[in-house]
Design a protein around this motif. Structure first.
Motif, mmCIF file in Angstrom:
data_model
loop_
_atom_site.group_PDB
_atom_site.id
_atom_site.type_symbol
_atom_site.label_atom_id
_atom_site.label_comp_id
_atom_site.label_asym_id
_atom_site.label_seq_id
_atom_site.Cartn_x
_atom_site.Cartn_y
_atom_site.Cartn_z
ATOM 1 N N SER A 4 10.678 -35.483 -4.278
ATOM 2 C CA SER A 4 10.695 -36.312 -2.771
ATOM 3 C C SER A 4 9.649 -37.230 -3.215
ATOM 4 O O SER A 4 8.487 -36.960 -3.395
ATOM 5 C CB SER A 4 10.647 -35.453 -1.655
ATOM 6 N N LEU A 5 9.977 -38.607 -2.790
ATOM 7 C CA LEU A 5 9.024 -39.467 -2.886
ATOM 8 C C LEU A 5 8.053 -39.471 -1.730
ATOM 9 O O LEU A 5 6.804 -40.096 -1.703
ATOM 10 C CB LEU A 5 9.756 -40.878 -2.702
ATOM 11 N N SER A 6 8.259 -38.740 -0.731
ATOM 12 C CA SER A 6 7.280 -38.471 0.355
ATOM 13 C C SER A 6 6.032 -37.753 -0.288
ATOM 14 O O SER A 6 5.072 -37.572 0.556
ATOM 15 C CB SER A 6 8.004 -37.547 1.390
ATOM 16 N N HIS A 50 14.735 -63.300 5.890
ATOM 17 C CA HIS A 50 14.590 -62.355 6.817
ATOM 18 C C HIS A 50 14.304 -60.947 6.082
ATOM 19 O O HIS A 50 14.872 -60.670 4.958
ATOM 20 C CB HIS A 50 15.810 -62.357 7.779
ATOM 21 N N VAL A 51 14.325 -60.131 6.828
ATOM 22 C CA VAL A 51 14.054 -58.641 6.542
ATOM 23 C C VAL A 51 15.259 -58.133 5.976
ATOM 24 O O VAL A 51 16.246 -58.258 6.612
ATOM 25 C CB VAL A 51 13.445 -57.621 7.361
ATOM 26 N N THR A 52 15.527 -57.593 4.795
ATOM 27 C CA THR A 52 16.569 -56.943 4.200
ATOM 28 C C THR A 52 16.357 -55.340 3.908
ATOM 29 O O THR A 52 15.626 -54.892 3.149
ATOM 30 C CB THR A 52 17.038 -57.543 2.820
ATOM 31 N N PRO A 53 16.896 -54.539 4.977
ATOM 32 C CA PRO A 53 16.722 -53.165 4.793
ATOM 33 C C PRO A 53 17.717 -52.575 3.615
ATOM 34 O O PRO A 53 18.645 -53.203 3.259
ATOM 35 C CB PRO A 53 17.225 -52.495 5.928
ATOM 36 N N VAL A 54 16.982 -51.597 2.782
ATOM 37 C CA VAL A 54 17.809 -50.788 1.701
ATOM 38 C C VAL A 54 17.899 -49.435 2.104
ATOM 39 O O VAL A 54 16.647 -48.819 2.035
ATOM 40 C CB VAL A 54 17.271 -51.331 0.532
ATOM 41 N N LEU A 55 18.883 -48.783 2.343
ATOM 42 C CA LEU A 55 18.882 -47.515 2.413
ATOM 43 C C LEU A 55 19.095 -46.881 1.066
ATOM 44 O O LEU A 55 19.951 -47.145 0.087
ATOM 45 C CB LEU A 55 20.442 -47.185 3.061
ATOM 46 N N MET A 56 18.279 -45.794 0.786
ATOM 47 C CA MET A 56 18.179 -45.126 -0.583
ATOM 48 C C MET A 56 17.783 -43.627 -0.210
ATOM 49 O O MET A 56 16.984 -43.288 0.989
ATOM 50 C CB MET A 56 17.254 -45.912 -1.475
ATOM 51 N N PRO A 57 18.121 -42.799 -0.979
ATOM 52 C CA PRO A 57 17.821 -41.356 -0.726
ATOM 53 C C PRO A 57 16.162 -41.186 -1.011
ATOM 54 O O PRO A 57 15.467 -41.963 -1.899
ATOM 55 C CB PRO A 57 18.443 -40.614 -1.772
ATOM 56 N N ILE A 58 15.680 -40.191 -0.272
ATOM 57 C CA ILE A 58 14.219 -39.818 -0.450
ATOM 58 C C ILE A 58 13.909 -39.454 -1.941
ATOM 59 O O ILE A 58 12.488 -39.567 -2.350
ATOM 60 C CB ILE A 58 13.696 -39.028 0.601
ATOM 61 N N THR A 59 14.894 -39.054 -2.656
ATOM 62 C CA THR A 59 14.648 -38.602 -4.222
ATOM 63 C C THR A 59 14.966 -39.664 -5.142
ATOM 64 O O THR A 59 15.166 -39.382 -6.332
ATOM 65 C CB THR A 59 15.572 -37.311 -4.279
ATOM 66 N N HIS A 93 13.099 -54.121 2.312
ATOM 67 C CA HIS A 93 12.382 -52.903 2.668
ATOM 68 C C HIS A 93 13.049 -51.675 2.842
ATOM 69 O O HIS A 93 14.252 -51.280 3.404
ATOM 70 C CB HIS A 93 12.206 -53.451 4.271
ATOM 71 N N PRO A 94 12.692 -50.753 2.085
ATOM 72 C CA PRO A 94 13.491 -49.380 1.574
ATOM 73 C C PRO A 94 13.478 -48.855 2.890
ATOM 74 O O PRO A 94 12.329 -48.427 3.513
ATOM 75 C CB PRO A 94 12.533 -48.750 0.684
ATOM 76 N N ALA A 95 14.532 -48.057 3.439
ATOM 77 C CA ALA A 95 14.648 -46.917 4.238
ATOM 78 C C ALA A 95 15.154 -45.538 3.505
ATOM 79 O O ALA A 95 16.255 -45.566 2.985
ATOM 80 C CB ALA A 95 15.819 -47.280 5.409
ATOM 81 N N LEU A 96 14.031 -44.878 3.520
ATOM 82 C CA LEU A 96 14.460 -43.473 2.872
ATOM 83 C C LEU A 96 15.031 -42.406 3.657
ATOM 84 O O LEU A 96 14.282 -42.067 4.642
ATOM 85 C CB LEU A 96 13.097 -42.908 2.152
ATOM 86 N N LEU A 97 16.102 -41.802 3.253
ATOM 87 C CA LEU A 97 16.732 -40.927 4.005
ATOM 88 C C LEU A 97 17.102 -39.772 3.128
ATOM 89 O O LEU A 97 16.839 -39.543 1.996
ATOM 90 C CB LEU A 97 18.303 -41.470 4.228
ATOM 91 N N ASP A 98 17.264 -38.595 3.978
ATOM 92 C CA ASP A 98 17.594 -37.075 3.553
ATOM 93 C C ASP A 98 18.620 -37.196 2.707
ATOM 94 O O ASP A 98 19.483 -37.918 2.483
ATOM 95 C CB ASP A 98 17.319 -36.485 4.632
ATOM 96 N N VAL A 149 3.351 -43.663 -1.346
ATOM 97 C CA VAL A 149 4.302 -43.840 -0.295
ATOM 98 C C VAL A 149 3.999 -43.470 1.228
ATOM 99 O O VAL A 149 4.177 -44.274 2.106
ATOM 100 C CB VAL A 149 5.632 -43.010 -0.727
ATOM 101 N N ARG A 150 3.107 -42.315 1.101
ATOM 102 C CA ARG A 150 2.667 -41.779 2.443
ATOM 103 C C ARG A 150 1.769 -42.779 3.130
ATOM 104 O O ARG A 150 1.664 -42.790 4.168
ATOM 105 C CB ARG A 150 1.938 -40.558 2.326
ATOM 106 N N MET A 151 1.020 -43.607 2.294
ATOM 107 C CA MET A 151 0.038 -44.572 2.787
ATOM 108 C C MET A 151 0.687 -45.594 3.686
ATOM 109 O O MET A 151 0.273 -46.240 4.410
ATOM 110 C CB MET A 151 -0.908 -45.240 1.810
ATOM 111 N N ARG A 152 2.036 -45.809 3.494
ATOM 112 C CA ARG A 152 2.700 -46.748 4.101
ATOM 113 C C ARG A 152 3.301 -46.523 5.107
ATOM 114 O O ARG A 152 3.837 -47.210 6.247
ATOM 115 C CB ARG A 152 3.926 -47.431 2.987
ATOM 116 N N TRP A 153 3.227 -45.100 5.663
ATOM 117 C CA TRP A 153 3.809 -44.684 6.896
ATOM 118 C C TRP A 153 2.688 -44.413 7.807
ATOM 119 O O TRP A 153 1.687 -43.671 7.547
ATOM 120 C CB TRP A 153 4.565 -43.431 6.521
ATOM 121 N N GLU A 154 3.109 -44.827 9.057
ATOM 122 C CA GLU A 154 2.031 -44.263 10.229
ATOM 123 C C GLU A 154 2.210 -42.720 10.470
ATOM 124 O O GLU A 154 1.341 -42.096 10.527
ATOM 125 C CB GLU A 154 2.381 -45.141 11.436
#
Length: 317
Positions: free
Chosen positions: A264-266, A51-60, A75-80, A271-276
Motif C-alpha cells: 500500500s502506498l499509504s 484546472h484540477v484533473t483527478p486521477v482515480l488509481m488503486p492504493i497499491t 491529482h491522484p485519488a487513491l482508492l481501496d 505519501v502520508r505527509m500529503r494527507w491531513e
C-alpha cells in the motif's frame, strides 16, 4: 522558417532502431526511454493544466505511477482494492462517482497479468482510463483504454512501450517524445537493438512460465490455490496464505526470493505527509500479509516441487 508544429527533432536524429523495435509490435505504438516517463506523457495528454484533473488509481499502484501523476500536474485519488481481483475496487469507485468532476481520469492495473475486471470497466464507462500493465510487451492487448503502457525494463533494463488505437494520440506522443515540449524520450539505439533480439527470447521464456504456473496450480491443489487466472507475461504467481512474511522467510532459507504481492502506498512517509488525515483502506490492509508472489521465471523450474513443499510446510497444510 518552419512553423513550430512542423518542427520535429525526430528529423535530426537516427530513429531507425526505434522504428525497427516498434515494428515488432504494431504501427500503433511508441517506444520511450522509461516506464515512468511513458505514464507521465499519457497523463499530460489526457489531462489539462487549466484546472484540477483527478486521477482515480488503486492504493497499491506503483510509486512510479503515483510519481508520474504528480509530475504531470494531475491529482491522484487513491482508492481501496478488491479482495477478489486486487484491482481497484468497484465499490470504492461507485462511492466517489457522484463527486467526479468533468475531466476525471482513471488508472487500471493488472496484478500478475490478470484480466481487467469487467465490472470495474463498466463502473468507469464515462471515464477515460490508462492501462498500467506493469508487464513486458510480449503481446499487446485489445482494450478500451486510451493508452496501455508496457514495461521494457525486464527486457533491456529501461524503456516502455505505449499502445493506443487513436491516431491523433499516437502523433501527440511522438511529438512529446521528440523533446519539443521538454521531454527527451528516445530510448537509446543500442537498447532498441538489444530489445529486438530479446523480445523473441522473452516469448520463449513465457512458454516455460506457463508450464511453471500450471505446475504450481496442480501441486498446491486442493489445499492452496492461486487468487485468479494468471498471465504468463508476469513471471510470478499470487497465492493466498495465512502469513506472507513467514512464507517469504522460509523460502529465503533455500535462496528462493518471494515477495508480498500487496503493497500500500499509504505505508510511504512521502505519501502520508500529503494527507491531513490518512484514509482507511480495509481491503488492502487485510490483504497486505495474506498474499505472496511466488517466482515463476524459467530459472525456478527445477525447484518448483521444493518451493511448493516449503510453502505448504510454512502454512501447516
Amino acid at each position: 522558417m518552419l512553423h513550430f508544429t512542423a518542427w520535429n527533432q525526430d528529423n535530426l536524429r537516427d530513429t531507425t532502431a526505434i522504428k525497427k523495435l516498434e515494428g515488432l509490435f504494431s504501427d500503433q505504438v511508441v517506444v520511450v526511454a522509461s516506464y515512468q516517463m511513458a505514464l507521465q506523457m499519457c497523463f499530460e495528454l489526457l489531462g489539462t493544466r487549466s484546472h484540477v484533473t483527478p486521477v482515480l488509481m488503486p492504493i497499491t499502484a506503483s510509486p512510479a505511477t503515483l510519481s508520474a501523476a504528480l509530475r504531470s500536474g494531475t491529482h491522484p485519488a487513491l482508492l481501496d482494492i478488491s479482495v477478489e481481483t486486487l484491482q481497484m475496487s468497484t465499490e470504492a469507485v461507485n462511492a466517489v462517482s457522484e463527486d467526479l468532476v468533468e475531466g476525471t481520469l482513471a488508472v487500471l492495473t493488472q496484478p500478475a497479468g490478470s484480466v481487467v475486471d469487467a465490472r470495474l470497466v463498466d463502473a468507469l464507462k464515462d471515464v477515460p482510463y490508462l492501462l498500467d500493465t506493469g508487464l513486458p510487451p510480449v503481446a499487446l492487448q485489445e482494450t478500451d483504454a486510451v493508452f496501455s503502457v508496457y514495461d521494457l525494463t525486464p527486457v533491456v533494463g529501461a524503456g516502455a512501450v505505449i499502445h493506443t488505437k487513436y491516431t491523433k494520440q499516437l502523433g501527440d506522443l511522438r511529438e512529446l517524445r521528440s523533446g519539443v515540449l521538454g521531454y527527451e524520450g528516445h530510448l537509446p539505439a543500442v537498447l532498441c537493438e538489444q530489445a529486438c533480439q530479446r523480445i523473441p527470447e522473452l516469448r520463449e521464456r513465457q512458454r516455460v512460465t506457463e508450464r511453471i504456473i500450471a505446475q504450481y496450480a496442480e501441486l498446491f491443489a486442493p489445499v492452496l490455490s492461486p487468487l485468479f487466472d494468471h498471465s504468463a507475461q508476469a513471471p510470478y504467481l499470487f497465492l493466498a496464505v495465512s502469513d506472507a512474511e513467514h512464507v517469504i522467510s522460509q523460502l529465503r532459507k533455500y535462496e528462493i526470493e518471494a515477495k508480498k504481492a500487496v503493497f500500500s502506498l499509504s505505508n510511504s512517509d512521502l505519501v502520508r505527509m500529503r494527507w491531513e488525515e490518512v484514509p482507511e483502506y480495509p481491503n488492502t490492509e487485510a490483504l497486505e500479509n495474506r498474499v505472496v508472489a511466488l517466482p515463476a521465471h524459467p530459472e525456478v523450474l527445477p525447484h518448483v516441487v521444493n518451493i511448493v513443499a516449503c510453502v505448504k510446510d510454512a502454512c501447516d497444510v
